[in-house]
Design an enzyme around this catalytic site. Structure first.
Site: not given
Ligand code: 2HA
Ligand code: ZN
Length: 274
Positions: A116, A139, A141, A169, A210
């Site tokens: 990525e 990144h 999951h 918040e 994803h």
């Protein structure tokens, strides 16, 4: 030369990857992080004139020439980083041609950076234009955020609004809302370009069905953004599964709390129904 295994940035990467693994957000090789480092801080640990090998990136990152990043490796498991950082992480510098990465340390088994990397470097470019202090792209999951992707509309306004409603918040933490991409094939330049486009306006981008991207000036900020989204998604899933909700934080409440924190100018007001 100091021992790189004791460098604060390696320590931070070890801690955050272990943490994300234990949160259940980084199964197997799920997730990736890139963290821009200062040349001076790296020079305390590495001879910056020594390049172990060069690796083509497959895209142009001219704006990042000379920049140094510590990046998780492709196919590597977050759970293993703390035990073997030199195999699971690498430190790369973007070469003069803008399309090659110079490996300065790591990927000891001959491997390379995350698949990525396009989404990461292109997002760094987008965020640095908006905020020169940005250093981290992350990144992962997260479980409830993904569960929610299966039952909630993948629409920026609606998803942001639902999450804002879950805890008081949230609107303070991400007043700029959440960008959303539809499901796409990952690991290529196309999703990288789409992510970077969203990162022009958002610090959080959901990759439909994803995972999520977050960014920040440091690891804590990027992690904190994602953690707050995930907490709100968890509340949404629990509250929704348990039946009809009878109470909610209203749009006026959200506007009022944003006002009390002095951030009316930062809120995506078009995401509220006032
Ligand atoms: O690196 O999460 O999106 C593994 C992934 C790909
Ligand atoms: Zn992923």
């Amino acid at each position: 030369m100091k021992n790189i295994l004791e460098a604060p940035f390696v320590e931070e990467m070890k801690k955050v990857t272990a943490n994300m693994y234990r949160m259940g957000w980084a199964e197997r090789n799920g997730g990736n992080i890139s963290y821009m480092l200062e040349e001076d801080e790296v020079a305390e640990y590495l001879d910056l004139s020594y390049v172990i090998r060069t690796i083509p990136t497959g895209f142009d990152a001219t704006e990042l020439i000379g920049k140094i990043f510590i990046v998780t490796g492709t196919g590597k498991y977050f759970k293993n980083v703390e035990f073997d950082p030199e195999t699971n992480l690498g430190i790369i510098r973007i070469a003069e041609d803008g399309t090659t990465a110079e490996l300065l340390w790591g990927y000891k088994d001959g491997s390379r950076f995350t698949s990525e990397l396009p989404a990461h470097l292109m997002s760094h470019i987008s965020r640095l234009r908006v905020n020169p202090e940005n250093r981290v792209i992350m990144h992962t999951h997260p479980t409830y955020t993904l569960a929610m992707n299966h039952i909630h509309k993948l629409d920026e306004k609606e998803l942001t609004h639902t999450l804002w409603e879950m805890c008081t918040e949230c609107i303070i933490v991400f007043p700029d809302g959440i960008g959303v991409l539809p499901w796409m094939v990952c690991g290529n330049n196309e999703i990288g370009i789409a992510t970077a486009e969203k990162m022009k306006n958002y610090r959080l981008v959901v990759w439909g069905l994803h995972g999520i991207y977050g960014c920040g000036k440091d690891i804590d900020e990027a992690f904190g953004l994602i953690e707050t989204v995930e907490k709100a998604a968890q509340l949404y899933m629990i509250a929704t599964a348990s039946g009809a909700r009878i109470n909610t934080i209203t749009d006026q409440n959200l506007w009022d709390v944003a006002g009390s924190f002095g951030i009316h100018d930062k809120v995506r007001k078009d995401f509220l129904n006032l």
